[in-house]
Write a protein that holds these residues in place. Structure first.
Motif, short mmCIF file in Angstrom:
data_model
loop_
_atom_site.label_atom_id
_atom_site.label_comp_id
_atom_site.label_asym_id
_atom_site.label_seq_id
_atom_site.Cartn_x
_atom_site.Cartn_y
_atom_site.Cartn_z
N VAL A 5 0.85 -1.19 0.00
CA VAL A 5 0.00 0.00 0.00
C VAL A 5 0.89 1.24 0.00
O VAL A 5 1.82 1.36 0.78
CB VAL A 5 -0.91 0.02 1.25
CG1 VAL A 5 -1.67 1.34 1.34
CG2 VAL A 5 -1.86 -1.16 1.24
N VAL A 27 -7.36 0.86 4.62
CA VAL A 27 -6.27 0.29 3.83
C VAL A 27 -5.98 -1.11 4.37
O VAL A 27 -6.29 -1.42 5.52
CB VAL A 27 -4.98 1.15 3.83
CG1 VAL A 27 -5.25 2.54 3.31
CG2 VAL A 27 -4.34 1.20 5.20
N LYS A 28 -5.38 -1.91 3.53
CA LYS A 28 -5.10 -3.29 3.93
C LYS A 28 -4.01 -3.31 5.00
O LYS A 28 -2.98 -2.67 4.86
CB LYS A 28 -4.65 -4.08 2.69
CG LYS A 28 -4.49 -5.55 2.98
CD LYS A 28 -3.97 -6.32 1.78
CE LYS A 28 -3.75 -7.77 2.18
NZ LYS A 28 -2.83 -8.44 1.25
#
Lengths: 249, 310
Positions: free
Chosen positions: A15, A31-32
């Motif tokens: 990311v 977000v991951k």
């Protein structure tokens, strides 16, 4: 021999983070999140030591928000036997994490703690060394090879100009570098098994640790953008630019 | 205010990284003292005393410090830490091993890898592989700091007139011992101090090709040689060639990136270079987005041609 492996939940390394418009931090909503890659290497190394018979039990520890449970389940899917979560919403800085880990070490009495050398969010590279200091244990940082030899660990460390091998008396701290191993993928059966493994939760206060941050982040900014330049047609044009425009050769 | 700089040295001489840290200490303000922890390290201490801005050098010289084991070095730092407001070390493998240990022993936070001194309590440092810069303020009475060398100019190696004071060297704490070292003797400039860097990625295909294609160019330019993580992982070159977030941070005048895609972790280590050249046959490689001059070409043709024409 028991091994403790601290693991950190961080923004996934793929990311590209964005700085918030108000410069208060980076935007990590939606977000991951994943296990810090260096922590994954630490878990893998502990599992390999167990497979070789040098280690009998692997305890994964994580400190932070409730979702760190996922990171612990991930560690258990790779092969940790059980997990400990130190749950808090307070921003944890490395010294506070080292103190929490020391409290866990005092309870669990491991012979070895394997940590990632740094987390890819704050890039601090401190926690392992701080924990070693608080415990008055030896430390082998940036490890690229680990061997247990009786009452010591022989560790090859990445240093400027090459490699250095040291012998640290157990109990000891090891921090992992990239080339120590390549972590395995957790298989589906192991992911299922990990869900049933024991996971204990504490609060920092249960461990008697004050986690108040010592550092205040005043602002977070985008680094100056580097503008992409021009494409040159051929080698001759490149040399001309370097000589006459950039004047670097 | 008084600053204590933990010297990086090989006993006989001072390493360049120490000079950048001295500049950072000078920017904080107050006296700048340098601590040399080593064995038969008088020469390194004398060199430190000559550095502009250094008013005193403390030399802890003893057999226990022959291999500069971080446990012993940290204990020695703590023994002399009283009276200092700032304790600084370079963000090198040795500095990074020692400084957090010192910080924890003093019960202080550490500020890692600073790029800028805002004031005596406030510093700028990179986070997220340099994709953001954080300005942080410390509330501790003593600041333990590691310094990003490329962010501070090197202090002049002469002009100083510091006195060297020998202090009692501590014995071995017995926690660890040195076994062996494999240090590659470089005939090239050090990566972190080089003016020009020739760096290769996976596009080279093998260690043989890396050497065959890049070495003549590096020789001609008097350049240091670097690599991407992919090239190091593939075994083309030793680990200490790696430039990037977790490898070396470099900022040369000219960085020539050859056969590498430009992963963000790599860009984190080299994007402060003054001029970046990229040679890659893939026109969409991310490396071109940071390169001042991009050449879309087969590196096996372009690099030998470049070498020949320079």
């Amino acid at each position: 021999m028991k091994v403790l492996v601290p693991v950190k939940r961080v923004v996934d390394y793929n990311v590209k983070v964005r700085v918030k418009a108000d410069n208060s931090g980076v935007d990590i909503a939606n977000v991951k999140m994943s296990m810090n890659p260096f922590c994954e290497i630490a878990v893998e190394e502990a599992v390999r030591l167990k497979e070789k018979g040098a280690v009998t039990e692997i305890v994964a520890v994580s400190a932070g928000v409730a979702q760190c449970q996922e990171t612990l389940r991930n560690a258990m899917a790779i092969g940790a036997d059980r997990g400990i979560l130190i749950e808090t919403d307070v921003e944890l800085q490395p010294l506070a994490v080292a103190k929490l880990l020391k409290a866990v070490v005092d309870r669990e009495q491991p012979q070895l703690v394997i940590l990632g050398k740094q987390a890819i969010d704050d890039d601090a590279n401190q926690t392992g060394q701080m924990l070693a200091a608080l415990l008055n244990w030896g430390q082998a940082t940036f490890a690229s090879k680990v061997e247990i030899e009786g009452n010591a660990a022989k560790v090859t460390c990445e240093v400027d100009g090459g490699l250095e091998t040291v012998s640290v008396k157990l109990p000891a701290i090891i921090t992992t570098d990239l080339r120590l191993n390549e972590p395995r993928y957790a298989t589906l059966p192991n992911i299922m098994k990990a869900k049933k493994k024991q996971l204990d939760t504490f609060k920092p206060a249960d461990l008697g640790v004050d986690v108040t941050p010592r550092l205040t982040t005043l602002k977070v900014e985008e680094p100056p953008k580097r503008k992409g330049g021009v494409k040159v047609a051929d080698v001759a044009a490149l040399i001309d630019k370097l000589k006459n425009e950039a004047k670097v050769i | 205010m008084a600053n204590l700089v933990i010297a990086e040295h090989d006993h006989g001489s001072l390493k360049a990284a120490t000079l950048n840290v001295i500049t950072a200490a000078t920017a904080i303000g107050g006296d700048v003292h340098v601590l040399v922890v080593g064995h038969n390290a008088k020469a390194a201490a004398d060199a430190a005393a000559q550095v502009a801005g250094v008013s005193k050098v403390l030399l802890a010289d003893g057999a226990a410090h022959a291999h500069q084991l971080p446990e012993n070095t940290a204990s020695q730092v703590v023994a002399v830490a009283g009276g200092y407001t700032h304790i600084l070390a370079p963000a090198t493998p040795h500095g990074k091993a020692v400084a957090p240990r010192v910080a924890a022993l003093l019960d202080k936070a550490q500020i890692s890898d600073i790029m800028k001194v805002i004031d005596a309590d406030t510093f700028m440092r990179p986070i997220y592989a340099g994709n953001a810069y954080a300005t942080v303020k410390s509330s501790d009475s003593v600041k333990v700091i590691t310094v990003r060398g490329t962010a501070f100019a090197a202090a002049a190696q002469s002009g100083g007139s510091g006195a060297v004071e020998t202090i009692a060297a501590l014995g071995d704490g017995g926690l660890s011992s040195f076994v062996s070292a494999e240090i590659v003797k470089l005939e090239r400039p050090e990566l972190t101090a080089a003016k020009i860097i020739v760096s290769g990625g996976r596009g080279l295909g093998s260690g043989e090709k890396y050497r065959e294609v890049l070495t003549p160019l590096a020789d001609k330019l008097g350049a240091a040689m670097g690599a991407s993580r992919a090239a190091v992982d593939a075994g083309y070159v030793p680990n200490d060639y790696q430039v990037g977030q977790t490898g070396k941070i470099v900022a040369p005048e000219l960085y020539i990136a050859i056969g590498m895609s430009g992963a963000i972790q790599h860009l984190a280590g080299m994007k402060d270079s003054k001029v970046i050249v990229a040679i890659n046959k893939d026109p969409d490689a991310p490396i071109f987005s940071v390169a001042d001059y991009g050449l879309v070409a087969d590196l096996f043709d372009a690099v030998p041609e470049l070498t020949a024409k320079l």
